[in-house]
Enzyme design. Structure first.
Site, PDB file in Angstrom:
ATOM      1  CB  CYS A   1      -1.002   0.423   0.852  1.00  0.00           C
ATOM      2  SG  CYS A   1      -0.577  -0.964   2.043  1.00  0.00           S
TER       3      CYS A   1
ATOM      4  NE  ARG B   1       2.185  -9.417   4.658  1.00  0.00           N
ATOM      5  CZ  ARG B   1       0.492  -9.149   5.265  1.00  0.00           C
ATOM      6  NH1 ARG B   1      -0.123 -10.013   5.081  1.00  0.00           N
ATOM      7  NH2 ARG B   1       0.285  -8.218   3.994  1.00  0.00           N
TER       8      ARG B   1
ATOM      9  CD  GLN C   1      -1.236  -8.394   0.546  1.00  0.00           C
ATOM     10  OE1 GLN C   1       0.127  -7.308   0.243  1.00  0.00           O
ATOM     11  NE2 GLN C   1      -2.021  -8.447   1.375  1.00  0.00           N
TER      12      GLN C   1
ATOM     13  CG  ASP D   1      -2.552  -5.517  -2.366  1.00  0.00           C
ATOM     14  OD1 ASP D   1      -3.435  -5.174  -1.879  1.00  0.00           O
ATOM     15  OD2 ASP D   1      -1.173  -5.142  -2.047  1.00  0.00           O
TER      16      ASP D   1
ATOM     17  CG  HIS E   1      -3.423  -0.082  -2.810  1.00  0.00           C
ATOM     18  ND1 HIS E   1      -2.847  -1.000  -2.833  1.00  0.00           N
ATOM     19  CD2 HIS E   1      -3.589  -0.120  -1.197  1.00  0.00           C
ATOM     20  CE1 HIS E   1      -2.692  -2.026  -1.826  1.00  0.00           C
ATOM     21  NE2 HIS E   1      -2.614  -1.368  -0.351  1.00  0.00           N
TER      22      HIS E   1
ATOM     23  CE  LYS F   1      -9.166  -7.436   9.448  1.00  0.00           C
ATOM     24  NZ  LYS F   1      -8.309  -8.347   9.209  1.00  0.00           N
TER      25      LYS F   1
ATOM     26  CG  HIS G   1      -5.709  -0.988   2.304  1.00  0.00           C
ATOM     27  ND1 HIS G   1      -4.671  -0.985   2.247  1.00  0.00           N
ATOM     28  CD2 HIS G   1      -6.159   0.303   2.486  1.00  0.00           C
ATOM     29  CE1 HIS G   1      -3.733   0.406   2.944  1.00  0.00           C
ATOM     30  NE2 HIS G   1      -5.147   1.194   3.147  1.00  0.00           N
TER      31      HIS G   1
END
Length: 639
Positions: free
Chosen positions: A333, A362, A380, A382, A384, A464, A510
């Site tokens: 992000c 991570r 991910q 992912d 945004h 979320k 996100h």
RNA sequence: GCCGGAGUAGCUCAGUCGGUAGAGCAACUGAUUCGUAAUCAGUAGGUCGUGUGUUCGAUUCACAUCUCCGGCACCA
């Protein structure tokens, strides 16, 4: 003078207050024998409960879901009784019912061994056979504290101390074992027959890692031996679907000591991965995303600004060079915000939807790693979305559409949706959190999806919505997520110019649909038990020759199917056809193409399905159109 | 990270109460050319997770460590 109404509307009048068990006995001896508890005016009570007023009554037996719960709860007490008998110094704590069973936590100076479990289980059988009456009595709170302190049960006493003064509590006794419990319980231990202790594990007192670690014994209990055996069989079958087992068997991926929590994708696993990635790319196009790519590592300063450093430093991998500290990105992000910030953005640019297959690292705690499901390097899917406040609802709503559409395409129709609200560790003002939480809740409600609330489980920058899928053993894994963020764009100084020329900080959504590619594939492997539908299968068809003589023809078939873009393998080895069929079936290849003299002479192929069905002879064109049709179904058709 | 269990051939597993290990499958070689879930025979393959210690001798015992498994805590 209570009149009792049964579920069939039959009414039984009584002259005076009456115990449930008396009513049940008056209905029939068989029922009285099977009764475990009852529902009086829809409230679950013991058979010893006294009915004083007119009431409805439903007798609960092991056949009712509530009866099974009572049974399991009582089995947990039986476990505690057995442990106390064998290990008098053990202290009892709590013992709730869980899915398919129960557990009980004990405090004991030493650990239970697997052998202990066997002797405890034997003791439970022995105690149950003694047919103890299970009796209930009430006690004042303070009296109860003293009672448990005197018996050396300090954990129990601590639990009761948390209950408001003046309350009365119920205690259940069987033999010389007494436990604090809300109940209800079975009337006699003779009802406890079909149970098994499953495993022993550590568990923190009150679920807090600052507290002492207790010993938790897990067990399962069922209405009868047959149901217990069926459950154990179900577990065995589930273990065969384990993605770690299938990953090895199907040559999809491996892990090794030198890179804990990271995946070595093999050709077949990576093929599967790429099909999924390509599918998601089509969706990104359809939903107007721009796919981007951002760096793997970035200066620590960026993570300090975004808030990650303060919140998640422990889990971030670091590296440094020339006196600068860098973090390997744990998520994309802040980097997507950097892309947003390039050039001057207008309100006309919003919503701006950026997506990335973001490879993240991570440093997950060692004890959490689990095959593909929990890894230290994940990718991910992912995205945004930079939006204006008035676009929240429309965009969040579109995201829900996307998520459910994608899951449906992969054959997942059992998706658990959770709304998570503000956690203790967070940034931002309360009023903004209020606004954000309400916004997400409204979207869920307007969509009409089933969801549950998880208070305190939100991200540090916003609430979320999570989408959870289950693995073969029923464990839930978070996959998709939609997170509303009023914080990060401001912290990273992102803004756009609104209609009247003001600088305005955008809101960020996100989102991940699959979540992590690794985890999603893990769940997918277990969901299909490795029998992937044609569009996903790493190998869609294998060409098997009956003998050496057909090698040339088989090679031709192989070439033309490859030219069609199909994923095919050939097996021209000098082996018996039965052997080849066995091997490729174990590899769970959807279609086997058998080539013998017959096929060579007729210029056809013979097809066999993964399930063993003989689909007969057909032309190559018929076969490719069959595959095409089936691929178009994605995961929604048969597997 | 915490509690418990485990790590032996490519895979699945047996075994050694301390005297440097064995099976099936796979691999390799040969024979078999066999039509819908295992053809036969032979050969080769392991410093028993890693390190240190105890011992004449350690895969076996002790300690440490790594990884995996089951939970717990965590999960942006």
């Amino acid at each position: 003078m209570p009149t009792i109404t049964l579920p069939d509307n039959r009414q039984l009048p009584f002259d005076e207050p009456v115990r449930v068990e008396t009513v049940v006995a008056s209905i029939g001896a068989g029922l009285a024998k099977a009764a475990l508890a009852a529902k009086v005016n829809d409230v679950l009570v013991d058979l010893s409960y006294v009915i004083e007023q007119d009431a409805s009554l439903k007798v609960i037996t092991a056949k009712d879901p509530e009866g099974l719960e009572v049974l399991r709860h009582s089995t947990a007490h039986l476990l505690a009784q057995a442990v106390k008998a064998l290990f008098p110094s053990a202290q009892v704590t709590i013992g709730p019912v869980i899915e398919d069973g129960f557990y009980y936590d004990f405090a004991l100076e030493r650990s239970f061994t697997p052998e202990d479990l066997e002797s405890i289980e034997a003791k439970m059988q022995e105690l149950a056979a003694k047919e103890y009456e299970v009796t209930r009595r009430v006690m004042g709170r303070d009296e109860a504290i003293a009672f448990f302190r005197d018996s050396g049960e300090n954990y129990k006493a601590e639990i009761i101390e948390g209950i408001p003064a003046g309350e009365t509590l119920s205690l259940y006794q069987q033999g010389d074992f007494v436990d604090l419990c809300r109940g209800p319980h079975v009337p006699n231990t003779r009802h406890l027959k079909a149970f098994k202790l499953m495993k022993v594990a550590g568990a923190y007192w009150r679920g807090d890692s600052n507290n002492a670690m207790l010993q938790r014994i897990y067990g399962t209990a069922w209405a009868d031996e047959k149901a217990l055996a069926a459950y154990l069989y179900r577990l065995e079958e589930a273990e065969k679907r384990d993605h770690r087992k299938l990953g090895k068997l199907l040559d999809l991926f491996h892990t090794q000591e030198e890179a804990p929590g990271m995946i070595f994708w093999h050709a077949k696993g990576w093929q599967l991965y790429r099909v999924i990635e390509a599918y998601i790319r089509r969706k990104l196009h359809e939903y107007d995303y721009q796919e981007i790519r951002t760096p793997q590592i970035a200066d620590k300063i960026l993570w300090e600004k975004s808030g990650h450093w303060a919140q998640y430093r422990e889990e971030m991998w670091m590296t440094s060079t020339e006196n600068r500290d860098y973090a390997i990105k744990p998520m994309s992000c802040p980097l997507h915000v950097q892309v947003f910030k390039q050039g001057l953005r207008s309100y006309r640019d919003l919503p701006l939807r950026l997506a990335e297959f973001g490879s993240c690292h991570r440093n997950e705690a060692s004890g959490t790693l689990h095959g593909l499901m929990r890894v230290r390097q994940l990718t991910q899917d992912d995205g945004h979305l930079f939006i204006r406040e008035d676009q929240i609802e429309a965009e969040a709503s579109k995201l829900l559409d996307l998520v459910y559409e994608v899951y449906h395409d992969f054959g997942f129709d059992d998706v658990h949706c959770r709304l998570s609200t503000r956690p203790d560790k967070r940034v931002g003002e309360e009023a903004v959190w209020d606004k954000a939480e309400i916004a997400l809740q409204q979207v869920l409600e307007r969509k009409g999806v089933q969801w549950t609330l998880q208070p305190g489980d939100g991200a540090f920058y916003g609430p979320k919505i999570d989408f959870k899928l289950r693995d073969c053993l029923g464990r839930e894994w978070q996959c998709g997520t939609v997170q509303l963020d009023f914080q990060m764009p401001g912290r990273l100084e992102a803004y756009y110019i609104d209609e009247v020329g003001n600088k305005v900080v955008p809101i960020m959504l996100h989102r991940a649909v699959l979540g992590s590619m690794e985890r999603f594939i893990g769940v997918l492997i277990e969901h299909f038990a490795g029998k992937f539908p044609v569009w996903l299968a790493p190998v869609q068809a294998s060409i098997l020759t009956v003998s050496d003589k057909q090698a040339e023809y088989a090679q031709k078939i192989y070439e033309s199917l490859k030219k069609e873009g199909l994923r095919v393998e050939k097996d021209l080895r000098n082996e018996k056809i039965g052997f080849k069929i066995r091997e490729h079936t174990l590899q769970k290849v959807p279609y086997l193409i058998i080539i013998g003299d017959k096929e060579v002479n007729s210029s056809q192929i013979t097809l066999r399905s993964r399930s063993g069905e003989d689909l007969g002879a057909m032309s190559l064109a018929d076969f490719t159109s069959l595959l095409e049709k089936e691929s178009a179904l994605l995961g929604r058709g048969k597997s």
